[in-house]
Design a protein around this motif. Structure first.
Motif, mmCIF file in Angstrom:
data_model
loop_
_atom_site.group_PDB
_atom_site.id
_atom_site.type_symbol
_atom_site.label_atom_id
_atom_site.label_comp_id
_atom_site.label_asym_id
_atom_site.label_seq_id
_atom_site.Cartn_x
_atom_site.Cartn_y
_atom_site.Cartn_z
ATOM 1 N N PHE A 33 -20.959 60.344 19.176
ATOM 2 C CA PHE A 33 -19.209 60.766 20.173
ATOM 3 C C PHE A 33 -18.460 60.699 18.994
ATOM 4 N N TYR A 35 -14.209 60.538 19.296
ATOM 5 C CA TYR A 35 -13.705 59.802 20.267
ATOM 6 C C TYR A 35 -12.148 59.462 19.484
ATOM 7 N N GLN A 37 -8.497 57.893 19.227
ATOM 8 C CA GLN A 37 -7.176 56.147 18.323
ATOM 9 C C GLN A 37 -6.126 56.814 18.572
ATOM 10 N N MET A 40 -0.335 54.637 22.959
ATOM 11 C CA MET A 40 -0.885 54.359 23.716
ATOM 12 C C MET A 40 -2.145 54.710 24.945
ATOM 13 N N ARG A 41 -3.134 55.865 24.414
ATOM 14 C CA ARG A 41 -4.103 55.766 24.888
ATOM 15 C C ARG A 41 -5.342 54.708 24.345
ATOM 16 N N GLY A 42 -5.242 54.253 23.708
ATOM 17 C CA GLY A 42 -6.130 53.011 23.376
ATOM 18 C C GLY A 42 -7.697 54.763 22.818
ATOM 19 N N LEU A 43 -8.877 54.185 22.866
ATOM 20 C CA LEU A 43 -9.703 54.820 21.991
ATOM 21 C C LEU A 43 -10.370 56.090 23.497
ATOM 22 N N LEU A 45 -12.635 59.119 24.916
ATOM 23 C CA LEU A 45 -13.208 60.124 24.579
ATOM 24 C C LEU A 45 -13.593 61.467 24.356
ATOM 25 N N PHE A 91 -12.059 58.698 15.628
ATOM 26 C CA PHE A 91 -14.122 58.506 15.204
ATOM 27 C C PHE A 91 -15.174 59.099 15.467
ATOM 28 N N TYR A 103 -22.326 51.507 19.956
ATOM 29 C CA TYR A 103 -21.903 52.344 20.024
ATOM 30 C C TYR A 103 -22.310 51.351 18.237
ATOM 31 N N PHE A 105 -19.860 52.482 14.950
ATOM 32 C CA PHE A 105 -18.425 53.548 14.661
ATOM 33 C C PHE A 105 -18.371 53.795 13.196
#
Lengths: 114, 112
Positions: A33, A35, A37, A40-43, A45, A91, A103, A105
């Protein structure tokens, strides 16, 4: 196992340049995956692979972003051309089975586009 | 699609007291819900999970509660320690896919 390995740890680039982020998943993990970070939107995908095949890229923000997984031990996320709004921590994560422990990371790549 | 909200961006708690972090999701799922902890300059690390068939899971000082009717998760840390200061993310499964959707995180600061 060394865990999920990402490189570089930090990347500073000028707007318009191509950026390539790299990831080595844990051996034996068949899901990978990417991601991003942001405050504003966090993590978020961006994309995930199963057995090296992209399964869901609906989170990739624009055509400027592309990801590949040429083999089970390596993946890249490329941004071309880069823009200041792409600045974030990216990430990579891998897993074998979803469920109990999610998962694993990597430590992330902090990208700054100036 | 699944949406996950952590409405408190930050929380400060005295050492020894209880920390309660909250999370709301939109889609009911027969699966696991997760909490991750993240220290600065590190990747998120798995903390604790809960199966959707349970309403509570405990691991040492950490307990996660699941209220399915309210579509709400909470993480309790008792007693809180300064080393617990970190950003906490909750994650909910996305229907029909293998992916998890994460919230925006809550920054916990435990004051000594």
């Amino acid at each position: 196992d060394a865990g999920v390995i990402q490189s570089p740890r930090h990347e500073v680039t000028e707007m318009g340049q191509e950026v390539t982020l790299r990831c080595k998943p844990i051996s034996g993990h068949d899901y990978l995956f990417w991601y991003r970070q942001t405050m504003m939107r966090g993590l978020e995908l961006l994309i995930y692979f199963n057995n090296n095949v992209p399964i869901d890229d609906s989170g990739m923000p624009e055509d400027r972003f592309s990801a590949k997984m040429p083999n089970a031990s390596f993946s890249t996320l490329k941004i071309q051309p880069s823009e200041p709004r792409d600045s974030a921590v990216y990430f990579c994560a891998s897993s074998h089975l979803r469920g109990l422990k999610g998962y694993t990371f990597g430590s992330g790549t902090r990208l700054t586009v100036v | 699609d699944q949406q996950v909200k952590q409405n408190s961006p930050s929380l400060s708690v005295q050492e020894g007291r209880i920390s309660i972090l909250n999370c709301d999701y939109t889609n009911s799922m027969f699966d696991y819900f997760l909490w991750y902890k993240k220290y600065p300059a590190e990747g998120p690390t798995f903390l604790i999970s809960i199966s959707s068939i349970k309403d509570k899971n405990e691991d040492g000082r950490f307990t996660v509660f699941l209220n399915k009717s309210a579509k709400h998760l909470s993480l309790h840390i008792v007693p809180s320690q300064p080393g617990d200061s970190a950003v906490y993310f909750c994650a909910a499964p996305s229907s029909g896919t293998y992916k998890y959707i994460f919230g925006t995180g809550t920054r916990l600061k435990v004051l000594a």
